[in-house]
Design an enzyme around this catalytic site. Structure first.
Site, mmCIF file in Angstrom:
data_model
loop_
_atom_site.group_PDB
_atom_site.id
_atom_site.type_symbol
_atom_site.label_atom_id
_atom_site.label_comp_id
_atom_site.label_asym_id
_atom_site.label_seq_id
_atom_site.Cartn_x
_atom_site.Cartn_y
_atom_site.Cartn_z
ATOM 1 N N CYS A 202 0.826 -1.211 0.000
ATOM 2 C CA CYS A 202 0.000 0.000 0.000
ATOM 3 C C CYS A 202 0.863 1.266 0.000
ATOM 4 C CB CYS A 202 -0.873 0.033 1.234
ATOM 5 S SG CYS A 202 -1.895 -1.410 1.433
ATOM 6 N N ASN B 147 -2.008 2.419 5.753
ATOM 7 C CA ASN B 147 -1.117 1.273 5.500
ATOM 8 C C ASN B 147 -0.906 0.572 6.823
ATOM 9 O OD1 ASN B 147 -0.792 2.332 2.999
ATOM 10 N ND2 ASN B 147 1.365 2.844 3.210
ATOM 11 N N GLY B 148 -0.865 -0.746 6.812
ATOM 12 C CA GLY B 148 -0.640 -1.485 8.055
ATOM 13 C C GLY B 148 -1.842 -2.364 8.362
ATOM 14 N N GLU C 196 18.561 -17.341 -5.877
ATOM 15 C CA GLU C 196 18.131 -16.034 -6.371
ATOM 16 C C GLU C 196 17.714 -16.117 -7.843
ATOM 17 O OE1 GLU C 196 17.185 -13.347 -5.313
ATOM 18 O OE2 GLU C 196 17.530 -11.813 -6.830
ATOM 19 N N TRP D 296 -2.825 -2.821 -1.466
ATOM 20 C CA TRP D 296 -2.413 -4.207 -1.705
ATOM 21 C C TRP D 296 -3.184 -5.014 -0.677
ATOM 22 C CZ3 TRP D 296 0.472 -7.980 1.010
ATOM 23 C CH2 TRP D 296 0.954 -9.040 0.211
ATOM 24 N N LYS E 184 6.380 -4.177 -3.702
ATOM 25 C CA LYS E 184 7.797 -3.806 -3.606
ATOM 26 C C LYS E 184 8.237 -3.702 -2.159
ATOM 27 C CE LYS E 184 11.786 -2.617 -5.151
ATOM 28 N NZ LYS E 184 12.616 -3.765 -5.577
ATOM 29 N N HIS F 40 19.743 -36.323 -3.713
ATOM 30 C CA HIS F 40 18.961 -36.641 -2.521
ATOM 31 C C HIS F 40 17.467 -36.383 -2.751
ATOM 32 C CE1 HIS F 40 22.585 -37.408 -0.301
ATOM 33 N NE2 HIS F 40 23.068 -36.247 -0.685
ATOM 34 N N LYS G 205 14.037 -15.075 -9.199
ATOM 35 C CA LYS G 205 13.800 -14.075 -10.249
ATOM 36 C C LYS G 205 12.861 -14.639 -11.307
ATOM 37 C CE LYS G 205 14.632 -11.211 -8.780
ATOM 38 N NZ LYS G 205 15.229 -10.977 -7.492
ATOM 39 N N GLU H 88 9.168 -15.235 -9.894
ATOM 40 C CA GLU H 88 8.356 -14.083 -9.511
ATOM 41 C C GLU H 88 7.889 -13.241 -10.689
ATOM 42 O OE1 GLU H 88 10.211 -11.135 -6.935
ATOM 43 O OE2 GLU H 88 12.135 -11.593 -7.802
HETATM 44 C C1 F6R Z 1 12.465 -10.364 -4.855
HETATM 45 C C2 F6R Z 1 12.270 -9.279 -3.923
HETATM 46 C C3 F6R Z 1 11.891 -9.617 -2.531
HETATM 47 C C4 F6R Z 1 12.606 -8.668 -1.560
HETATM 48 C C5 F6R Z 1 12.086 -8.892 -0.139
HETATM 49 C C6 F6R Z 1 12.820 -8.041 0.869
HETATM 50 O O1 F6R Z 1 12.864 -9.893 -6.094
HETATM 51 O O2 F6R Z 1 12.380 -8.145 -4.271
HETATM 52 O O3 F6R Z 1 12.169 -10.939 -2.230
HETATM 53 O O4 F6R Z 1 13.973 -8.886 -1.644
HETATM 54 O O5 F6R Z 1 10.722 -8.594 -0.092
HETATM 55 O O6 F6R Z 1 12.683 -6.682 0.583
HETATM 56 P P1 F6R Z 1 13.642 -5.616 1.221
HETATM 57 O O7 F6R Z 1 15.002 -5.822 0.657
HETATM 58 O O8 F6R Z 1 13.059 -4.296 0.842
HETATM 59 O O9 F6R Z 1 13.643 -5.846 2.698
#
Ligand code: F6R
Length: 605
Positions: free
Chosen positions: A2, A95-96, A478, A69, A600, A501, A482, A485
């Site tokens: 949000c 937000n929250g 990672e 969100w 994000k 395993h 990527k 997601e």
């Molecule tokens: C994946 C991604 C998330 C963030 C995670 C932590 O591409 O962006 O997995 O890495 O939500 O976010 P931050 O770094 O802002 O604590």
């Protein structure tokens, strides 16, 4: 997640609010809404642009706006913010999570309040309405309402009867006041404010602010006035544009050589093999006594932490544990004062990571941050830290922030290692190689078209396995994250030694494996694991060191990276995987910057 933006001034608030919401879009959201005390509200599901269809009647010189969100209640128009009380005069964006909302709702319903959404937020408007009935001022009614609430909030309230006054409040979710000339702003992060003013107050938990076009006053929850000086917002509004690229994600990957330079800038004393970290100076002596490090982070930041574990154990001789924030906070961790916690977070607002920091602080241990967002909550609450200086990351999938986290961890390794017996020669070797990383990343980026061609070949596969060992085991995790997601393709990361395993059972001719196998101590082990997959007809996409002829024979496709020292190999190996995921997703015509269901900045548990 949000986002909030609010304005009171002398201009038409509507375009200002919409523009502000657009700059918050990167957070990921599913619905949006605006309320202007002078004219009413508009809400819509989906993109901020959808608000435009019904915005014509909306005008006024103040207003509150929100992107949502969904947490409580589906992403529908009814549940989109702003929410209102029964009279339609009190409105709120939030937000929250209001944890006691069901209790409050029940009590309010007994006093004949009628609710029009499924959200927890709506109780806030009704609580304020209750206190207004007791002849309290608008701001006093908000303070009283907030005293009854348990949970987290970054919120802004508007009141039709006093259209130019807005009341903002913070408890656990960030709120920034922007102070302009005959206009003031509130937002959940500085990005929508920066284009109007650089003067800001970062509110603290338990603070309530009342703003009009010409005044701002901050109170605590006892309604006592507090003095809060404004500070300058760092950063550049221009940096938040796409700069000619189709997507923020691609722009951010292409920025990676500069990102490494920026993270390193002024911090490497190459001739002395030392890292000079201003943000750690105040705790340098305490760090000498540290005997154990716990790294916490979530998602990509957690994977950076895993790579950091290999760096710190391998080169600074420190025992390291890495944990996701959401587990650490509920684990009753046993900490003593020779332990330091390092929190890694791009946004500096991730609730799970923040709570891990708070738990560590409750237990009195040293807390450090590796944070990108300057002035964010984790940056403020940790004792000391290293800022990434990666610039704003807008694409929801983290790319350049990961690279900067790895760079910061390498600096931390150098810093702590040289405190603990890392030789000058070793320090110089790491420092010198770090300075070469930007040009090496740039050379990988030049291969973008070749990587796109590989992506084209595999774009319709249903599953992928990523495998690596030691430093490149986190890169496998990672790389898989990527891909899943942004392309919604099933992808799993594994330590290559674990294949036999269990996961090997899945391999057949239609199940490709991405093998991260640069030169180094485990190269031959990786070759054996690759052979095991080939024996089951599994296609291999390899990430290997330029000039590796053997890999050309074994792999169906290869993405090459330049030679580097093993400790820094994740900084290179992840780059082709980011591009690979990006191209698969764009070839599948997906919105890579705003993948479904993701946000994000994850400010709820
Ligand atoms: C994946 C991604 C998330 C963030 C995670 C932590 O591409 O962006 O997995 O890495 O939500 O976010 P931050 O770094 O802002 O604590």
């Amino acid at each position: 997640m949000c986002g909030i933006f609010a304005y009171t001034g002398r201009k038409n608030a509507v375009p200002i609010l919409l523009d502000g919401l657009s700059s918050l879009e990167y957070r990921g959201y599913d619905s949006a809404g605006v309320y202007c005390p002078a004219s009413g509200s508009v809400k819509s599901v989906g993109a901020v642009g959808n608000l435009l269809k019904n915005i014509d009647g909306l005008s006024g010189e103040s207003g509150i706006a929100h992107i949502r969100w969904a947490t409580h209640g589906e992403p529908t128009e009814k549940n989109a913010h702003p929410h209102r009380d029964c009279t339609g005069k009190v409105w709120v964006v939030h937000n929250g999570i209001i944890e006691n909302y069901l209790d409050l709702k029940k009590k309010l319903a007994m006093k004949s309040h009628r609710f029009s959404s499924d959200t927890d937020t709506e109780v806030l408007a009704h609580l304020v309405e209750e206190h207004l009935k007791k002849k309290k001022s608008f701001e006093a009614a908000v303070v009283q309402a907030l005293r009854e609430v348990r949970g987290t909030y970054g919120a802004v309230f508007a009141y039709e009867t006093e259209p130019d006054k807005l009341v903002a409040a913070r408890m656990g979710a960030p709120v920034v006041l922007g102070l302009g000339s005959h206009e003031n702003f509130v937002a959940s992060d500085p990005s929508p404010i920066m284009r109007h003013t650089k003067d800001a107050i970062f509110m603290k938990d338990g603070e309530v602010a009342v703003i009009t076009p010409d005044t701002h006053t901050v109170y605590n929850l006892n309604f006592d006035r507090i003095d809060r000086a404004a500070e300058k917002i760092e950063g550049d509004a221009e940096a938040i544009k796409k700069g000619g690229y189709r997507h923020f994600m691609l722009k951010e990957i292409m920025e990676e050589p500069d990102v490494v330079k920026n993270t390193l800038r002024g911090r490497l004393l190459t001739k002395n093999g030392l890292a000079k970290l201003g943000g750690l100076e105040s705790v340098a002596e305490r760090l000498r006594g540290v005997k154990r490090i716990i790294i916490v982070g979530c998602g990509t930041a957690y994977y950076a932490g895993l790579a950091g574990e290999y760096m710190l154990e391998g080169h600074a001789g420190l025992p390291v544990e890495v944990e996701v924030g959401s587990e650490f906070r509920y684990r009753k961790p046993v900490l003593d004062n020779s332990t330091a916690l390092v929190a890694i977070s791009q946004s500096g607002e991730t609730a799970d990571t923040l709570e891990a920091v708070r738990e560590a602080k409750r237990q009195g241990i040293l807390t450090l941050g590796i944070i990108n967002a300057v002035g964010s909550t984790i940056a403020r609450e940790t004792d000391a830290g290293i800022y990434n200086h990666a610039g704003p990351e807008i694409g929801v999938a983290s790319t350049k922030a990961f690279i900067s986290q790895l760079t910061a961890l390498a600096l931390l390794t150098l810093f702590l290692g040289r405190q603990r017996g890392m030789s000058l020669a070793e320090g110089k070797r790491i420092a010198e190689e770090l300075t070469r990383i930007p040009e090496k990343i740039a050379s990988i980026l030049k291969d973008e078209r070749k990587i796109k061609a590989v992506a084209k070949k595999y774009k319709d596969c249903r599953d992928f396995l990523y495998m690596g060992r030691t430093y490149n085991y986190p890169v496998a995790l990672e790389g898989a994250l990527k891909l899943k997601e942004i392309s919604y393709i099933h992808a799993e990361g594994y330590g290559a030694g674990e294949m036999k395993h269990g996961p090997l059972a899945m391999i057949d001719g239609s199940f490709p494996t991405v093998a991260i196998a640069p030169s180094g101590s485990v190269y031959e082990k990786m070759l054996s694991n690759i052979q095991e997959i080939r024996a089951r007809k599994g296609p291999i996409i390899a990430v290997s060191t330029a000039g590796d002829k053997m890999m050309r024979q074994f792999a169906s496709d290869t993405m090459f990276i330049p030679e580097t020292i093993e400790m820094l190999s994740p900084l290179l190996a992840v780059v082709p995987l980011q591009l690979f995921a990006y191209h698969i997703a764009t070839l599948r015509k997906l919105d890579v910057d705003r993948p479904r269901n993701l946000a994000k900045s994850v400010t709820v548990e």
